[in-house]
Design a protein around this motif. Structure first.
Motif, mmCIF file in Angstrom:
data_model
loop_
_atom_site.group_PDB
_atom_site.id
_atom_site.type_symbol
_atom_site.label_atom_id
_atom_site.label_comp_id
_atom_site.label_asym_id
_atom_site.label_seq_id
_atom_site.Cartn_x
_atom_site.Cartn_y
_atom_site.Cartn_z
ATOM 1 N N MET A 1 0.835 -1.189 0.000
ATOM 2 C CA MET A 1 0.000 0.000 0.000
ATOM 3 C C MET A 1 0.879 1.252 0.000
ATOM 4 S SD MET A 1 -2.839 1.183 2.819
ATOM 5 C CE MET A 1 -3.595 -0.444 2.784
ATOM 6 N N ALA A 2 0.508 2.232 -0.810
ATOM 7 C CA ALA A 2 1.268 3.470 -0.879
ATOM 8 C C ALA A 2 1.224 4.201 0.460
ATOM 9 C CB ALA A 2 0.698 4.356 -1.979
ATOM 10 N N SER A 3 2.287 4.959 0.717
ATOM 11 C CA SER A 3 2.372 5.740 1.947
ATOM 12 C C SER A 3 2.034 7.191 1.630
ATOM 13 C CB SER A 3 3.775 5.643 2.541
ATOM 14 O OG SER A 3 3.880 6.459 3.680
ATOM 15 N N PHE A 4 1.165 7.793 2.440
ATOM 16 C CA PHE A 4 0.738 9.161 2.215
ATOM 17 C C PHE A 4 1.052 10.004 3.452
ATOM 18 C CE2 PHE A 4 -1.959 6.550 -0.458
ATOM 19 C CZ PHE A 4 -1.929 7.220 -1.675
ATOM 20 N N VAL A 17 -14.462 27.896 19.516
ATOM 21 C CA VAL A 17 -13.631 26.813 20.028
ATOM 22 C C VAL A 17 -12.756 26.282 18.896
ATOM 23 C CG1 VAL A 17 -13.653 24.458 20.941
ATOM 24 C CG2 VAL A 17 -15.194 26.180 21.894
ATOM 25 N N GLU A 18 -11.453 26.121 19.176
ATOM 26 C CA GLU A 18 -10.519 25.685 18.142
ATOM 27 C C GLU A 18 -10.557 24.169 17.977
ATOM 28 O OE1 GLU A 18 -6.329 27.376 17.192
ATOM 29 O OE2 GLU A 18 -5.980 25.579 18.428
ATOM 30 N N LEU A 19 -10.777 23.730 16.758
ATOM 31 C CA LEU A 19 -10.846 22.311 16.436
ATOM 32 C C LEU A 19 -9.770 21.960 15.422
ATOM 33 C CD1 LEU A 19 -14.720 21.895 16.044
ATOM 34 C CD2 LEU A 19 -13.326 21.609 18.114
ATOM 35 N N ALA A 20 -9.306 20.718 15.478
ATOM 36 C CA ALA A 20 -8.250 20.237 14.586
ATOM 37 C C ALA A 20 -8.805 19.202 13.616
ATOM 38 C CB ALA A 20 -7.116 19.627 15.408
ATOM 39 N N TRP A 21 -8.212 19.173 12.420
ATOM 40 C CA TRP A 21 -8.479 18.065 11.512
ATOM 41 C C TRP A 21 -7.189 17.672 10.819
ATOM 42 C CZ3 TRP A 21 -9.141 22.944 9.499
ATOM 43 C CH2 TRP A 21 -8.701 23.180 8.193
ATOM 44 N N THR A 22 -7.084 16.406 10.474
ATOM 45 C CA THR A 22 -5.904 15.868 9.797
ATOM 46 C C THR A 22 -6.311 15.412 8.400
ATOM 47 O OG1 THR A 22 -4.926 15.157 11.885
ATOM 48 C CG2 THR A 22 -4.103 14.104 9.886
ATOM 49 N N GLU A 23 -5.460 15.688 7.430
ATOM 50 C CA GLU A 23 -5.732 15.292 6.045
ATOM 51 C C GLU A 23 -4.709 14.278 5.559
ATOM 52 O OE1 GLU A 23 -6.734 17.777 2.868
ATOM 53 O OE2 GLU A 23 -7.774 19.293 4.097
ATOM 54 N N MET A 24 -5.183 13.385 4.725
ATOM 55 C CA MET A 24 -4.330 12.432 4.029
ATOM 56 C C MET A 24 -4.894 12.258 2.630
ATOM 57 S SD MET A 24 -3.628 8.361 4.793
ATOM 58 C CE MET A 24 -2.850 8.617 6.378
ATOM 59 N N GLY A 25 -4.020 12.177 1.640
ATOM 60 C CA GLY A 25 -4.519 11.965 0.289
ATOM 61 C C GLY A 25 -3.442 12.140 -0.745
ATOM 62 N N ILE A 49 -6.182 6.351 11.143
ATOM 63 C CA ILE A 49 -4.829 6.297 10.601
ATOM 64 C C ILE A 49 -4.067 5.075 11.100
ATOM 65 C CG2 ILE A 49 -2.623 7.512 10.457
ATOM 66 C CD1 ILE A 49 -4.226 10.149 10.711
ATOM 67 N N LYS A 50 -4.147 4.811 12.388
ATOM 68 C CA LYS A 50 -3.335 3.771 13.022
ATOM 69 C C LYS A 50 -3.488 2.406 12.370
ATOM 70 C CE LYS A 50 -2.468 1.692 17.578
ATOM 71 N NZ LYS A 50 -2.831 1.744 19.025
ATOM 72 N N TYR A 51 -4.698 2.052 12.000
ATOM 73 C CA TYR A 51 -4.945 0.703 11.465
ATOM 74 C C TYR A 51 -5.049 0.669 9.940
ATOM 75 C CZ TYR A 51 -5.702 -0.130 16.384
ATOM 76 O OH TYR A 51 -5.525 -0.200 17.746
ATOM 77 N N GLY A 52 -4.692 1.777 9.284
ATOM 78 C CA GLY A 52 -4.564 1.775 7.835
ATOM 79 C C GLY A 52 -5.812 2.105 7.039
ATOM 80 N N LEU A 247 -12.636 -3.302 7.979
ATOM 81 C CA LEU A 247 -13.364 -2.035 8.071
ATOM 82 C C LEU A 247 -12.914 -1.089 6.964
ATOM 83 C CD1 LEU A 247 -15.336 -0.123 9.496
ATOM 84 C CD2 LEU A 247 -13.432 0.607 10.968
ATOM 85 N N GLY A 248 -11.605 -0.905 6.846
ATOM 86 C CA GLY A 248 -11.105 -0.043 5.779
ATOM 87 C C GLY A 248 -11.439 -0.566 4.402
ATOM 88 N N ASP A 249 -11.390 -1.885 4.225
ATOM 89 C CA ASP A 249 -11.730 -2.482 2.932
ATOM 90 C C ASP A 249 -13.180 -2.175 2.553
ATOM 91 O OD1 ASP A 249 -9.194 -3.591 2.784
ATOM 92 O OD2 ASP A 249 -9.828 -5.558 3.552
#
Length: 257
Positions: A1-4, A17-25, A49-52, A247-249
């Motif tokens: 699997m490719a790494s992003f 209120v300050e909120l965070a979000w993480t992006e991958m792509g 993220i942890k489990y792919g 789950l990811g599949d």
């Protein structure tokens, strides 16, 4: 699997209120966005993220947007009750969609994340497709059921016998470095969604749940109620199903179809 690579951003929600979000792509402008919302006590990192799971979606060419809920992860964890009005997680979700200017996107969530998505749909969110994972019908229509369990855990930390469900829940809280006071406030925000509002969800919807997951009622009842709902079982219970590659599949197959 490719790494992003991942990149974390912050914004101010509707009430400051300050909120965070993480992006991958893949990083291209044409990547289709999918917003994934994690479960209670969890974080974007642990849930997606942890489990792919996020990487599998990114491999399909999707822009994966993963907020940390208010009171969780890298988002602010205020203790002031005024920061936790009813349905605040729904309002935060809609605020993120507006902040990012998303018009054509998909929406998915696990457990509390799935409940938050249903609240967003009931209040005007218009994704193309929906994924509801780790959530049964009772957990949507009668939110105080699980809320009472978590309230008992959070107000009796350190008192549970090793190996009990409560002890395991507390152990998970420690791994995510959760803030007990902020998480208690989250319980005050839960709002029931009536059956007719769930039945009004028009989008193609994947309902996916561990075969041994009955923490929030029967997930197949959610799929049965939604006109374009599809139910898929994966191995595991409520805590373990989120760690399973299936789950990811399941999410990647559905969103890439």
């Amino acid at each position: 699997m490719a790494s992003f690579p991942t990149e974390t951003h912050r914004f101010q929600s509707f009430d400051g209120v300050e909120l965070a979000w993480t992006e991958m792509g893949p990083g291209n402008e044409g990547a289709r966005p999918v917003v994934l919302i994690h479960g209670y006590f969890s974080t974007a990192e642990v849930n997606w993220i942890k489990y792919g799971h996020a990487a599998k979606l990114a491999t399909k060419g999707l822009r994966v947007i993963m907020p940390d809920l208010r009171g969780h992860g890298q988002s602010a964890k205020p203790h002031d009750p005024a920061s936790y009005p009813r349905d605040v997680l729904m309002q935060d979700g809609l605020a993120l969609i507006a902040h990012l200017g998303l018009a054509d996107y998909d929406l998915g969530g696990y457990s509390l994340g799935a409940r938050t998505i249903v609240r967003m749909l009931a209040n005007g969110a218009a994704p193309r497709r929906v994924v509801l994972a780790g959530m049964g019908l009772d957990g949507l229509t009668h939110t105080q059921g699980r809320g009472r369990y978590f309230h008992r855990v959070l107000t009796n930390l350190g008192s549970f016998e090793r190996g009990t469900p409560e002890w395991l829940t507390e152990a998970f809280l420690k791994t995510t470095k959760g803030d007990p006071e902020a998480l208690l406030r989250i319980l005050d925000t839960f709002v029931d969604t009536p059956r007719d509002a769930i039945a009004a969800i028009a989008q193609p919807t994947l309902v996916v749940s561990g075969v041994e997951d009955f923490d929030n009622g029967q997930a197949h009842e959610v799929a049965d109620l939604i006109p374009n709902g599809t139910y898929r079982e994966i191995p595991g219970n409520h805590m373990s199903a989120v760690t399973r590659p299936e789950l990811g599949d399941a999410i990647a197959d559905f969103l890439a179809a």
